[in-house]
Design an enzyme around this catalytic site. Structure first.
Site, PDB file in Angstrom:
ATOM      1  N   SER A 186      -7.558  -8.721  -3.386  1.00  0.00           N
ATOM      2  CA  SER A 186      -8.177  -8.164  -4.205  1.00  0.00           C
ATOM      3  C   SER A 186      -9.608  -7.487  -3.647  1.00  0.00           C
ATOM      4  CB  SER A 186      -7.958  -8.644  -6.254  1.00  0.00           C
ATOM      5  OG  SER A 186      -6.338  -9.014  -5.806  1.00  0.00           O
TER       6      SER A 186
HETATM    7  N1  SAH Z   1      -5.389 -13.234  -5.259  1.00  0.00           N
HETATM    8  C1  SAH Z   1      -4.552 -13.174  -3.600  1.00  0.00           C
HETATM    9  C2  SAH Z   1      -4.041 -11.390  -4.108  1.00  0.00           C
HETATM   10  C3  SAH Z   1      -3.014 -11.879  -3.325  1.00  0.00           C
HETATM   11  S1  SAH Z   1      -1.701 -10.412  -3.659  1.00  0.00           S
HETATM   12  C4  SAH Z   1      -5.827 -13.244  -2.772  1.00  0.00           C
HETATM   13  O1  SAH Z   1      -6.993 -13.827  -3.009  1.00  0.00           O
HETATM   14  O2  SAH Z   1      -5.708 -12.852  -1.676  1.00  0.00           O
HETATM   15  C5  SAH Z   1      -0.508 -11.199  -5.154  1.00  0.00           C
HETATM   16  C6  SAH Z   1       0.043 -12.195  -4.739  1.00  0.00           C
HETATM   17  O3  SAH Z   1       0.893 -12.276  -5.295  1.00  0.00           O
HETATM   18  C7  SAH Z   1       1.026 -11.517  -3.361  1.00  0.00           C
HETATM   19  O4  SAH Z   1       0.862 -12.821  -2.247  1.00  0.00           O
HETATM   20  C8  SAH Z   1       2.792 -11.568  -3.774  1.00  0.00           C
HETATM   21  O5  SAH Z   1       3.564 -12.774  -2.601  1.00  0.00           O
HETATM   22  C9  SAH Z   1       2.174 -12.970  -4.813  1.00  0.00           C
HETATM   23  N2  SAH Z   1       3.467 -12.824  -5.690  1.00  0.00           N
HETATM   24  C10 SAH Z   1       4.010 -11.933  -6.178  1.00  0.00           C
HETATM   25  N3  SAH Z   1       4.763 -12.620  -7.317  1.00  0.00           N
HETATM   26  C11 SAH Z   1       4.670 -14.134  -7.611  1.00  0.00           C
HETATM   27  C12 SAH Z   1       5.318 -14.762  -7.861  1.00  0.00           C
HETATM   28  N4  SAH Z   1       5.936 -14.452  -9.295  1.00  0.00           N
HETATM   29  N5  SAH Z   1       4.995 -16.446  -8.127  1.00  0.00           N
HETATM   30  C13 SAH Z   1       4.028 -16.996  -7.132  1.00  0.00           C
HETATM   31  N6  SAH Z   1       3.222 -15.456  -6.038  1.00  0.00           N
HETATM   32  C14 SAH Z   1       3.583 -14.124  -6.209  1.00  0.00           C
END
Ligand code: SAH
Length: 262
Positions: free
Chosen positions: A105
């Protein structure tokens, strides 16, 4: 790449939000296996402090007021969480690819959401923000920032490849209060409940019941959610003794929340 030990960003020194090791927390695994940006520019380790401070100044200028959040953003080296080819963009206010079609993000969104989380009623108690659940660990960057603001962090990721990437990224930081979990975050993580805060980094169509159930009274949920006309907005839900209150904030762009693991 050598990472000289340097004092933290000034705001950090006076911060009362330094992570406290959780009782019974797992002993961190030895450092040394994290993937570092192999092609970082010479001197990046030193330069990154100044670059990060400029990022923090921009965050403050854009309205982030929490000293705990600003110092946490100043303290976490975002360039260690992105691929070597993207290191030069690490402190720009932009989301970047982290593999498996997911993104880290934007710093402004991370700071904004964590500041909102700090507004939870129960975060006003002595000790500040208690236990937090993050849905969507991704590369682990936001989990690291949360680890400096909240007492304990559980972060869950549904993609094994990213869960492992986050493990490698976080291992050298030795954040004893950050626990990474592999699983479907739509179920929350009942073993760690109740949570003072729940923060989602992926946007769905509806708030899973498990999240509402696992929130403490006085706790706050901050999550992107698809609302009218397919528009994704930031949603803040507070759990009170009398039920839930909901606020719809600005439009955002997050990757989709998906069920199951992969
Ligand atoms: N906070 C992260 C942003 C990652 S993007 C960072 O700092 O890098 C969002 C993430 O949510 C992705 O990796 C995706 O695989 C995950 N995601 C989506 N649905 C999910 C679920 N049901 N449970 C766990 N993770 C999930």
């Amino acid at each position: 790449m050598s990472q000289p030990k340097r004092p933290g960003f000034p705001a950090w020194i006076a911060s009362s939000a330094a992570p406290k090791p959780a009782a019974g927390a797992r002993t961190p695994v030895a450092a040394g296996t994290a993937q570092r940006p192999a092609m970082a520019p010479v001197g990046w380790g030193l330069d990154s402090v100044a670059v990060r401070m400029r990022m923090v100044q921009r965050l403050a200028a854009s309205g982030i007021q929490s000293q705990a959040v600003l110092s946490a953003m100043g303290g976490v080296e975002r360039h260690l969480f992105v691929d070597s080819a993207l290191v030069n963009q690490a402190y720009e206010d932009t989301s970047l690819p982290i593999g498996l079609q997911q993104t880290i993000s934007k710093p402004s969104v991370v700071a904004r959401m964590i500041e909102l989380l700090e507004g939870a009623e129960c975060a006003r108690a002595p000790g500040g923000l208690g236990r937090v659940l993050e849905i969507g660990t991704g590369c682990g960057y936001q989990a690291a920032v949360l680890g400096r603001v909240a007492r304990e962090v559980y972060s869950i990721e549904r993609l094994r490849g990213l869960h492992e990437k986050a493990r490698n990224n976080l291992r050298p930081l030795r954040l004893r209060n950050v626990h990474l979990l592999f699983g479907d975050g739509m179920q929350g993580y009942a073993q760690g409940a109740p949570y003072a805060g729940i923060i989602a980094a992926a946007g769905g169509d509806a708030v899973p019941q498990a999240w509402l159930d696992q929130l403490a009274v006085g706790g706050r949920l901050v999550a992107p959610m698809v609302r009218n006309a397919g528009q994704q907005v930031l949603l803040v839900i507070d759990k009170t003794l009398h039920g839930f209150t909901e606020s719809v904030l600005e439009a955002v762009h997050f990757v989709p929340l998906k069920s199951g693991i992969a």
